[in-house]
Design a protein around this motif. Structure first.
Motif, PDB file in Angstrom:
ATOM      1  N   SER A  38       3.466  -7.864  -2.680  1.00  0.00           N
ATOM      2  CA  SER A  38       3.007  -6.513  -2.988  1.00  0.00           C
ATOM      3  C   SER A  38       2.581  -5.752  -1.738  1.00  0.00           C
ATOM      4  CB  SER A  38       1.833  -6.575  -3.981  1.00  0.00           C
ATOM      5  OG  SER A  38       2.246  -7.111  -5.215  1.00  0.00           O
ATOM      6  N   LEU A  57       4.634  -6.794 -11.898  1.00  0.00           N
ATOM      7  CA  LEU A  57       3.652  -7.060 -10.849  1.00  0.00           C
ATOM      8  C   LEU A  57       2.867  -8.292 -11.270  1.00  0.00           C
ATOM      9  CD1 LEU A  57       1.925  -6.370  -8.341  1.00  0.00           C
ATOM     10  CD2 LEU A  57       0.616  -4.802  -9.790  1.00  0.00           C
ATOM     11  N   VAL A  81       5.275  -2.761 -14.560  1.00  0.00           N
ATOM     12  CA  VAL A  81       5.148  -1.606 -13.679  1.00  0.00           C
ATOM     13  C   VAL A  81       5.835  -0.412 -14.341  1.00  0.00           C
ATOM     14  CG1 VAL A  81       5.660  -0.642 -11.403  1.00  0.00           C
ATOM     15  CG2 VAL A  81       5.112  -3.084 -11.639  1.00  0.00           C
ATOM     16  N   ILE A  90       1.200   0.227  -7.212  1.00  0.00           N
ATOM     17  CA  ILE A  90       1.228  -1.235  -7.139  1.00  0.00           C
ATOM     18  C   ILE A  90       0.130  -1.754  -6.220  1.00  0.00           C
ATOM     19  CG2 ILE A  90       2.597  -3.185  -6.258  1.00  0.00           C
ATOM     20  CD1 ILE A  90       5.085  -1.662  -7.359  1.00  0.00           C
ATOM     21  N   VAL A 136       5.711  -8.564  -6.494  1.00  0.00           N
ATOM     22  CA  VAL A 136       6.537  -7.764  -7.395  1.00  0.00           C
ATOM     23  C   VAL A 136       7.844  -8.513  -7.591  1.00  0.00           C
ATOM     24  CG1 VAL A 136       7.744  -5.578  -7.667  1.00  0.00           C
ATOM     25  CG2 VAL A 136       5.474  -5.619  -6.635  1.00  0.00           C
TER      26      VAL A 136
END
Length: 361
Positions: A38, A57, A81, A90, A136
């Protein structure tokens, strides 16, 4: 041919890729996903991930508690997400830096059911890379094809854990280093086969391998050991332990590169920033998504055994270190207290260690 990288070598490559913001492919039992850390994600790569479908996420259950998001698992929470949110959203969910300024992150929708092993493995990989424990990911239909087409590292974890239980350590070299506490000093360098941080053993004098050696497992603390930070007691403990070994004539101090209780210096500074907002050291770790203590003290016992020691007089205030040593086959004949360095700036920190981590202070 032995040119093909081993599973351990591929894992080391994947850690480096995540740190640089490069996606990796993780596959388990035929299911594959593209994974990006991330904190190193870019808008361009987020768009590429969305080209494969829904983006998730992944955060730890510790972080999920702060976010009031349902984990549905003991190992990971998979947050959906929204399609109209970008990298800033994020990072805002993954990083607690602005939690107090922007407490409302949701409502957050999380996936329930299904196979969460890839997400959990990716979190473990991010932790081992000393990144925020958040990634992610987007599922891909053919992991091998995607990896080959884009030149990405592919980890097939169907029959292997993402991080081995304990990497093999080999001594690289040792040499005499006269120290202020003892001119009879020797520094041993140990390197793990998984490409992780090297660890060091400072040997004072010539300890008898058949007798309990005065020993300390000291985790690296850049701020305390080198800068003289007053926020912890690490620097005073390091110097007091070496001084005691010098007075004793023999001893072994293991300097383990597990900064910030194993979360790395960058995450430790994130925790310090949260402490400035009023959270104690354990609460700060939890908000970041880490456990109270992410260190692996087995490294210390492994080095001691490689040096030929089977029993120690252990300088520590932490009963967990004593229990670990005994569990790993190194007998602790005596726990030697090391209570030094308490001051106005670290009193609350030490009180928290005693109250929440069981340190004998």
């Amino acid at each position: 041919m032995s040119l093909k990288p081993s599973q351990t070598e591929l894992t080391a490559r994947a850690r480096a890729d995540l740190r640089m913001g490069l996606p990796v492919v993780i596959e388990i039992a035929g299911t594959a996903a593209l994974v990006v850390a991330s904190e190193t994600l870019t808008p361009e790569r987020l768009a590429d991930l969305r080209g494969f479908g829904q983006v998730l996420l992944a955060v730890t259950p510790r972080r999920a508690v702060t976010l009031k998001a349902r984990a549905y698992s003991d190992s990971v929470a998979r947050i959906i997400v929204p399609g109209d949110e970008g990298v800033a959203w994020i990072i805002g969910v993954a990083d607690p830096a602005d939690d107090l300024r922007k407490p409302m992150k949701g409502p957050l929708m999380t996936e329930r059911g299904g196979d969460d092993r890839i997400a959990a493995a990716a979190i473990t990989l991010a932790k081992s890379a000393m990144l925020l424990p958040s990634v992610v990911l987007s599922c891909v239909p053919d992991g091998m094809a995607v990896a080959v087409e884009h030149g990405l590292t592919r980890l097939d974890l169907t029959h292997a854990p993402v991080v081995p239980p304990l990497a093999t350590l080999d001594e690289v070299i040792s040499a005499r280093v006269p120290l202020s506490v003892s001119e009879a000093g020797r520094l041993h360098i140990y390197r793990p086969e998984d490409g992780g941080e090297e660890h060091y053993a400072v040997e004072i004098g010539r300890p008898d391998r058949d007798q309990p050696v005065l020993a300390r497992l000291h985790s690296a603390c850049f701020t305390g050991d080198l800068l003289g930070s007053l926020k912890c007691d690490c620097g005073p403990q390091l110097r007091a332990a070496l001084a005691a070994m010098g007075e004793n004539g023999t001893g072994v101090l293991l300097y383990l590169n597990q900064e910030g209780r194993g979360i790395g210096l960058a995450n430790k500074m994130r925790a310090y920033s949260l402490q400035d907002q009023g959270f104690d050291t354990v609460e700060a770790n939890h908000r970041l998504g880490f456990e109270d203590d992410e260190r692996d003290f087995r490294i210390g016992s492994e080095i001691l055994k490689k040096m030929g020691f089977s029993s120690v007089r252990l300088m520590t205030n932490n009963p967990a270190k004593v229990a670990m040593m005994e569990a790993q086959g190194v007998h602790v004949t005596e726990r030697v207290p090391l209570q030094v360095g308490r001051g106005a700036h670290n009193a609350a920190y030490l009180d928290t260690k005693a109250a929440k981590s069981g340190h004998l202070l």
